[in-house]
Design a protein around this motif. Sequence first.
Motif, mmCIF file in Angstrom:
data_model
loop_
_atom_site.group_PDB
_atom_site.id
_atom_site.type_symbol
_atom_site.label_atom_id
_atom_site.label_comp_id
_atom_site.label_asym_id
_atom_site.label_seq_id
_atom_site.Cartn_x
_atom_site.Cartn_y
_atom_site.Cartn_z
ATOM 1 N N VAL A 44 27.399 -32.673 29.783
ATOM 2 C CA VAL A 44 27.671 -33.688 28.770
ATOM 3 C C VAL A 44 28.677 -34.667 29.361
ATOM 4 C CG1 VAL A 44 29.475 -32.242 27.716
ATOM 5 C CG2 VAL A 44 28.385 -34.057 26.370
ATOM 6 N N THR A 45 28.490 -35.932 29.097
ATOM 7 C CA THR A 45 29.351 -36.957 29.687
ATOM 8 C C THR A 45 29.694 -38.011 28.643
ATOM 9 O OG1 THR A 45 27.432 -38.230 30.447
ATOM 10 C CG2 THR A 45 28.364 -36.632 31.994
ATOM 11 N N GLY A 46 30.558 -38.926 29.025
ATOM 12 C CA GLY A 46 30.908 -40.043 28.155
ATOM 13 C C GLY A 46 31.625 -39.591 26.900
ATOM 14 N N GLY A 47 31.451 -40.349 25.828
ATOM 15 C CA GLY A 47 32.118 -40.039 24.572
ATOM 16 C C GLY A 47 31.742 -38.679 24.018
ATOM 17 N N GLN A 75 36.522 -34.056 30.230
ATOM 18 C CA GLN A 75 35.855 -35.253 29.724
ATOM 19 C C GLN A 75 34.500 -35.532 30.377
ATOM 20 O OE1 GLN A 75 37.832 -35.185 27.394
ATOM 21 N NE2 GLN A 75 38.954 -37.096 27.231
ATOM 22 N N GLY A 76 33.883 -34.538 30.989
ATOM 23 C CA GLY A 76 32.595 -34.762 31.628
ATOM 24 C C GLY A 76 32.661 -35.654 32.844
ATOM 25 N N LEU A 77 33.839 -35.767 33.446
ATOM 26 C CA LEU A 77 33.974 -36.574 34.665
ATOM 27 C C LEU A 77 33.402 -35.822 35.859
ATOM 28 C CD1 LEU A 77 37.657 -37.739 34.089
ATOM 29 C CD2 LEU A 77 35.589 -39.117 33.793
ATOM 30 N N THR A 111 38.432 -33.668 44.023
ATOM 31 C CA THR A 111 37.285 -34.178 44.763
ATOM 32 C C THR A 111 36.146 -34.388 43.778
ATOM 33 O OG1 THR A 111 35.871 -33.802 46.699
ATOM 34 C CG2 THR A 111 36.359 -31.894 45.318
ATOM 35 N N THR A 112 35.003 -34.847 44.269
ATOM 36 C CA THR A 112 33.841 -35.046 43.398
ATOM 37 C C THR A 112 32.651 -34.252 43.909
ATOM 38 O OG1 THR A 112 33.117 -36.988 44.625
ATOM 39 C CG2 THR A 112 34.540 -37.380 42.736
ATOM 40 N N CYS A 113 31.731 -33.961 43.008
ATOM 41 C CA CYS A 113 30.483 -33.299 43.379
ATOM 42 C C CYS A 113 29.505 -34.324 43.929
ATOM 43 C CB CYS A 113 29.873 -32.605 42.160
ATOM 44 S SG CYS A 113 30.895 -31.282 41.472
ATOM 45 N N THR A 164 25.786 -34.418 40.158
ATOM 46 C CA THR A 164 27.130 -34.406 39.587
ATOM 47 C C THR A 164 27.515 -32.976 39.221
ATOM 48 O OG1 THR A 164 26.420 -34.726 37.301
ATOM 49 C CG2 THR A 164 26.781 -36.722 38.639
ATOM 50 N N CYS A 165 28.806 -32.778 38.960
ATOM 51 C CA CYS A 165 29.280 -31.457 38.536
ATOM 52 C C CYS A 165 28.582 -31.013 37.261
ATOM 53 C CB CYS A 165 30.787 -31.491 38.292
ATOM 54 S SG CYS A 165 31.797 -32.021 39.688
ATOM 55 N N GLN A 166 28.204 -31.978 36.411
ATOM 56 C CA GLN A 166 27.576 -31.666 35.136
ATOM 57 C C GLN A 166 26.066 -31.450 35.265
ATOM 58 O OE1 GLN A 166 29.886 -34.229 35.506
ATOM 59 N NE2 GLN A 166 31.472 -32.908 34.647
ATOM 60 N N ALA A 167 25.435 -32.139 36.202
ATOM 61 C CA ALA A 167 23.972 -32.124 36.274
ATOM 62 C C ALA A 167 23.422 -30.971 37.096
ATOM 63 C CB ALA A 167 23.469 -33.453 36.863
#
Length: 464
Positions: free
Chosen positions: A151-154, A190-192, A219-221, A225-228
């Motif tokens: 889940v991302t964004g708002g 926050q889904g970042l 760091t970043t995925c 993404t970390c969420q996907a």
Amino acid sequence: MSATSGMPRPRPLRRALVAVAATLGLAAAAATAATVPADASAPAPPSGWTQVFADDFDGPAGSGVDTADWQYDTGTSYPGGAANWGTGEVETMTSGTGNVSLDGNGNLLITPRRDASGNWTSGRIETRRTDFQPPAGGKLRVQARIQMPNVTGGAAKGYWPAFWMLGAPFRGNYWNWPGVGELDIMENVQGLNTDWATLHCGTSPGGPCNETSGIGGNTTCTGSTCQAGFHTYAMEWDRSTGTEEIRFYLDGVNFHTVRANQVDATTWANATNHGYFIIFDVAMGGGFPAAFGGGPDGGTEPGHPMTVDYVQVLQTSGGGTTPPPSGNRDAYSAIQAESYDSQSGTGTETTTDTGGGQDIGYLANGDWALYKGVNFGSTAARQFYARVASGAANGVSGLVEVRLDSRGNAPVGSFAVGDTGGWQSWRTVPANVGAITGTHDVYLTFTSGQPADFVNVNWFDFGH
């Protein structure tokens, strides 16, 4: 997790604010997450390593975790501990399978939910064992393959999934944080598309470990993404080196390292001379999410689980092969240019510069070289130095640039170079760089308005 109350897992509010202002865009060029099924068993230990604990979370759909290995944390605090788990989070933790369950496909689901009155529930579990630490002269590796809540964004406001560890003396005391130590292997808010890792220790606020922020990096995925998608988050605690150190990895890439000599001996001993236990949870709200916009609120979507494929603990008594090794370069010692991990457009040649060896040459617009795992420590580097030479024709020049973690990231520093008097006429050129701490993959990139070669590089390093 530094809580303003001095309790565990107050995810670094101050660190988060710094991250917003300065480092949110930093991304480690982590290896792409393995394209393996969602249900993958814990991998076989590499040569020299022994598995001391693992859970593949196999079991019927809708069942709970194995309570021989795990215990549930319930309510809004440890018994007698600080309210809201010491972090300001707003959920009530439960042992119900609506919040903590197996999915029947070899995964653990920790799912935050909201009732009709707007009240949040979620799940938090910890290992019964509290003895996870490396033996003298050996190493401990704790890793898990996880997909963060998708889940991302708002809709993600307030989400705070984590995979972390607390020092064994905390259990039953609940007021000796951060002195007993905390190792945050993975935190996210926050889904970042960001993975934070931190050591908490010392005293709070302030102290040798900069609490309530701790000694952290992020760091970043990549790949997904970390969420996907699923990624592997790991911590390796190494007592086999002259200076004990704790390294954090994302998909096998070391992006943050903390060494014993970064704090005083007493602080390090208080944080490390004992075992640890492992925790998985998804908090809602609290100090860390507050630093990135707050929540949860009416737009937050409940029901998105953190999915854990497996967790595994390995150890070696010394001499084992670190799985998988990468980098371990010191930013403040000369890094030989020809020692790159990968490159495009470069060539190597024998150099006549002091010390001999080789340089990389034939460098022109669009060329680059990658140096993995460069450790800058906790005191920020602000200078970059490179040993360069150029026999470029009149009017031909270009930039030697430093980029962190991705060639797509903006340069953190650069200098211009043209003819120095010949392709083996060497000089050391300095440049300012933005304050750099932690461990990063460093790219040297070469940019010019002309297509011709414009520079050779023998070595480079950084300074404070």
